[in-house]
Design a protein around this motif. Structure first.
Motif, short mmCIF file in Angstrom:
data_model
loop_
_atom_site.label_atom_id
_atom_site.label_comp_id
_atom_site.label_asym_id
_atom_site.label_seq_id
_atom_site.Cartn_x
_atom_site.Cartn_y
_atom_site.Cartn_z
N ILE A 146 1.87 6.41 -7.13
CA ILE A 146 0.95 7.05 -7.60
C ILE A 146 1.52 8.15 -7.33
O ILE A 146 1.00 9.92 -7.94
N GLY A 147 1.94 8.98 -6.04
CA GLY A 147 1.62 10.34 -6.03
C GLY A 147 3.28 10.91 -5.98
O GLY A 147 3.29 11.98 -4.79
N TRP A 148 4.07 10.39 -6.59
CA TRP A 148 5.70 10.80 -6.75
C TRP A 148 5.27 11.68 -6.45
O TRP A 148 6.49 12.55 -6.02
N LYS A 149 5.13 13.00 -7.71
CA LYS A 149 5.38 14.20 -7.89
C LYS A 149 4.65 15.29 -7.25
O LYS A 149 5.21 16.20 -6.44
N TYR A 150 3.56 15.10 -6.43
CA TYR A 150 2.80 16.09 -5.26
C TYR A 150 4.06 15.53 -4.38
O TYR A 150 3.60 17.13 -3.33
N LEU A 151 4.09 14.32 -3.24
CA LEU A 151 4.71 14.20 -2.44
C LEU A 151 6.50 15.23 -2.77
O LEU A 151 7.04 15.70 -1.52
N ALA A 152 6.80 15.18 -4.26
CA ALA A 152 8.07 15.83 -4.31
C ALA A 152 8.19 17.13 -3.89
O ALA A 152 8.63 17.81 -2.93
N VAL A 192 0.63 -1.28 0.02
CA VAL A 192 0.16 -0.04 -0.03
C VAL A 192 0.60 1.22 -0.33
O VAL A 192 0.45 2.45 -0.48
N VAL A 193 1.89 0.58 0.91
CA VAL A 193 2.87 2.66 0.49
C VAL A 193 3.64 2.42 0.08
O VAL A 193 3.52 3.70 -0.89
N VAL A 194 4.05 1.95 -1.29
CA VAL A 194 4.94 1.42 -2.10
C VAL A 194 3.91 2.02 -3.42
O VAL A 194 3.68 3.02 -3.48
N LEU A 195 2.68 1.73 -3.40
CA LEU A 195 1.58 2.13 -4.55
C LEU A 195 1.45 4.20 -3.76
O LEU A 195 1.15 4.62 -5.19
N PHE A 196 1.16 4.42 -2.70
CA PHE A 196 0.90 5.23 -2.32
C PHE A 196 1.91 6.47 -3.11
O PHE A 196 2.30 7.68 -3.55
N GLY A 212 -2.36 20.84 2.25
CA GLY A 212 -1.84 20.08 3.91
C GLY A 212 -2.68 18.52 3.12
O GLY A 212 -2.60 17.77 4.90
N LEU A 213 -3.80 18.86 2.40
CA LEU A 213 -3.94 17.04 1.94
C LEU A 213 -2.50 15.54 2.34
O LEU A 213 -2.75 15.34 2.28
N TRP A 214 -1.92 16.60 1.12
CA TRP A 214 -0.78 15.12 0.82
C TRP A 214 0.30 15.06 2.23
O TRP A 214 0.98 14.29 2.40
N HIS A 215 -0.43 16.63 2.60
CA HIS A 215 0.58 16.73 4.11
C HIS A 215 0.23 15.19 4.64
O HIS A 215 0.98 14.45 5.57
N TYR A 216 -0.66 15.28 5.05
CA TYR A 216 -1.83 14.25 5.96
C TYR A 216 -1.98 13.05 5.64
O TYR A 216 -1.88 12.47 5.76
N LEU A 217 -1.97 12.88 4.14
CA LEU A 217 -1.38 11.51 3.69
C LEU A 217 -0.89 11.38 3.97
O LEU A 217 -0.22 9.80 4.75
#
Length: 169
Positions: free
Chosen positions: A38-44, A31-35, A61-66
């Motif tokens: 999927i969210g690589w560019k937003y996390l970066a 689940v974490v690897v998929l997250f 805020g959404l990406w921080h809490y995710l």
């Protein structure tokens, strides 16, 4: 860690499915690897430049809490397997080491995984050889890696300074 193989998950009919912790950590890993994939560019972008991310419409805020939610899921799933000391060490020591040398998020992730693998492998074999705590041995190896990294960072910093000072302006 030593008692993980004893907590067996049995299916109906007494079929041994293996250690329960394997499934719990395996599912959380997937689940974490998929997250992350999927969210690589937003996390970066939210990690390294939150003001720019907000300007282009990314919900910081959404990406921080995710991210914090997935860190919490990983921590809770790992508590049962490795214990409090090792999970805190794994979450903090290896990224701190890699942060000294990495220049990108990708380098941070790969370096952290590599160092964790090295300390777990060496720590496990040291613990088996000396018949000591596996978790404690892994944390000691990680601490040793941190000491080596700090010494190397200081050496690189001062050797670079001395090289720069030998050239005329």
């Amino acid at each position: 860690i030593a008692y993980v193989p004893l907590d067996i998950w049995e299916w109906e009919g007494g079929i041994n499915a293996g250690p329960r912790a394997f499934y719990v950590t395996g599912i959380s890993f997937i689940v974490v690897v998929l997250f992350v994939i999927i969210g690589w560019k937003y996390l970066a972008i939210t990690t390294f430049d939150p003001s720019f991310a907000a300007q282009i419409g990314v919900s910081v805020g959404l990406w921080h809490y995710l991210l914090m939610g997935f860190v919490s899921v990983t921590t809770v799933a790992s508590f049962e397997v490795v214990g409090a000391i090792l999970i805190v060490a794994m979450i903090s020591i290896h990224p701190a080491i890699v942060y000294l040398f990495a220049r990108s998020l990708k380098q941070m992730l790969i370096g952290t995984l590599a160092l964790a693998l090295v300390s777990c492998t060496i720590g496990y074999f040291v613990a088996v050889f000396f018949n000591i705590s596996i978790a404690g041995s892994i944390v000691c190896i990680a601490g040793f890696e941190l000491c080596i990294a700090l010494v190397l960072k200081v050496i690189f910093k001062y050797s670079r300074k001395s090289q720069l000072s030998t050239y005329p302006n």
